[in-house]
Scaffold this motif. Structure first.
Motif, short mmCIF file in Angstrom:
data_model
loop_
_atom_site.label_atom_id
_atom_site.label_comp_id
_atom_site.label_asym_id
_atom_site.label_seq_id
_atom_site.Cartn_x
_atom_site.Cartn_y
_atom_site.Cartn_z
N ARG A 159 -24.09 -34.12 12.86
CA ARG A 159 -22.94 -33.40 13.38
C ARG A 159 -22.78 -32.03 12.71
O ARG A 159 -22.46 -31.04 13.36
CB ARG A 159 -21.67 -34.24 13.14
CG ARG A 159 -20.47 -33.68 13.81
CD ARG A 159 -19.25 -34.55 13.75
NE ARG A 159 -18.11 -33.73 14.10
CZ ARG A 159 -17.94 -33.16 15.29
NH1 ARG A 159 -18.83 -33.38 16.23
NH2 ARG A 159 -16.91 -32.39 15.53
N SER A 160 -23.04 -32.01 11.43
CA SER A 160 -22.88 -30.78 10.66
C SER A 160 -23.84 -29.69 11.15
O SER A 160 -23.48 -28.52 11.22
CB SER A 160 -23.15 -31.09 9.19
OG SER A 160 -22.63 -30.09 8.36
N LEU A 161 -25.04 -30.09 11.53
CA LEU A 161 -26.02 -29.11 12.02
C LEU A 161 -25.57 -28.54 13.36
O LEU A 161 -25.69 -27.33 13.60
CB LEU A 161 -27.39 -29.78 12.17
CG LEU A 161 -28.14 -30.05 10.86
CD1 LEU A 161 -29.34 -30.96 11.10
CD2 LEU A 161 -28.58 -28.75 10.21
N VAL A 162 -25.06 -29.41 14.21
CA VAL A 162 -24.57 -28.96 15.51
C VAL A 162 -23.42 -27.97 15.33
O VAL A 162 -23.40 -26.89 15.93
CB VAL A 162 -24.10 -30.16 16.37
CG1 VAL A 162 -23.43 -29.68 17.64
CG2 VAL A 162 -25.29 -31.05 16.71
N VAL A 163 -22.48 -28.32 14.45
CA VAL A 163 -21.35 -27.43 14.19
C VAL A 163 -21.82 -26.10 13.62
O VAL A 163 -21.34 -25.03 14.03
CB VAL A 163 -20.36 -28.11 13.22
CG1 VAL A 163 -19.32 -27.12 12.74
CG2 VAL A 163 -19.69 -29.30 13.90
#
Lengths: 202, 202
Positions: free
Chosen positions: A15-19
């Motif tokens: 999720r952090s990479l997407v954000v």
DNA sequence: ACCTGAACACCGTTCAAGT
DNA sequence: ACCTGAACACCGTTCAAGT
């Protein structure tokens, strides 16, 4: 828990990479970023990304699908099903679509990029269709009520309208239709021409 | 002259690089190629390219402008000014535009790519306009003769039509409107919907 | 004037090794 | 199970050196 040292395990890196990628897009410097840059922003080694995505395109596809969901919300907010008058509703949907593009140029470009599509065109396609569901409903209603030309099936007409909205959005973002200054005028003019074409002759 | 050894100087490397890139596009494996690959194909060291173009984008822009000229010729061939009946002429122009895209997918994508635009958006814009000159003529004529809706100025209506044609072409190339099989059907349906919207009510 | 070859800083991807 | 660091083969771009 109370420690301030960065833990070895991230928690929700996926999720952090997407954000991180979404933030890069919002920062405005183009839409093609290195996987390594998203990892840098997430504060993690670049090779860590490969435990969550098979390749860069996988990350981009996830961002793109999120983009289509944002588009759907954006349209539903600005053109709720409760909007009185089909005329106003269709106009609101079309206006919202194009404005989403101009408000999120880099995200919109990514949503239709080869990298994002390569990965899962079918998922993207259904996301796109979901985003345009409101449009298709309004068209079906419009045809039933005799307001719209009925020469084509609703889904065919929805595709034709989508084409026009997408083309308009992209050409505006590319700066090929107008300069930045008279961009708003160009949009409303083009939308007017389009809506006039839809209506039955008065 | 009679020698078969490759000369140290190429002769017209600039042109050769453009042609090499066009061939790569025609071979069908995408549209984003390395500058080095074009140089390889031209049989030359990759650094040689920098004596002819300031950067990769310069080469791509040249290819893109050539693409717009091809598009113009393509349209003029399939929809000559002599075409009888405005109805047929406008339909022919629009059909030719979309078919150029489906016949040269990689070239068409490159023509609208960020790299190509970054370099000289104004040159690209005027190339695009030249390609659509026939369309604008036909619209002006159509409005004068009362065949077309006259609610907008010809250039505004031309822009609206261009948007639609571009959107249709791109969505088809992206595989988002239809599968490869029923692609022809989707094109002719969408074009019909579009042309019906243009005409004055019967 | 034009081309080459080595070099630089980047990239996506892989893989053994760490926690 | 998840992350790191070094490594690989690529890329765009530069620059001294060759013809």
């Amino acid at each position: 828990m109370g420690s301030c040292t960065k833990p070895y395990h991230h928690g929700d890196l996926r999720r952090s990479l997407v954000v991180s990628y979404l933030e890069l897009l919002r920062e405005g410097k183009g839409w093609q970023f290195a996987l390594r840059e998203a990892a840098r922003k997430a504060g993690v080694s670049h090779s860590a990304a490969y435990k969550h995505f098979p390749h860069k395109a996988g990350l981009l596809a996830e961002v793109a699908i999120l983009g289509f969901e944002h588009l759907r919300c954006f349209i539903e907010e600005r053109a709720p099903a409760s909007t009185v008058g089909l005329d106003e509703r269709v106009a609101a949907i079309c206006g919202a679509y194009v404005r989403f593009g101009t408000a999120n140029p880099n995200l919109y470009r990514l949503m239709f990029s080869a990298d994002a599509r390569e990965c899962s065109n079918t998922r993207l396609r259904s996301s796109g269709m979901a985003a345009l569901a409101a449009l298709q409903c309004a068209i079906a209603e419009g045809q039933n009520s005799g307001w719209l030309r009925t020469c084509r099936k609703p889904d065919e007409q929805a595709q034709a309208i989508w084409s026009q909205l997408h083309g308009l959005t992209i050409l505006i973002l590319d700066g090929l239709l107008c300069s930045e200054a008279d961009c708003e005028d160009a949009i409303s003019t083009a939308l007017h021409v389009m809506l006039e074409g839809l209506k039955r002759a008065a």
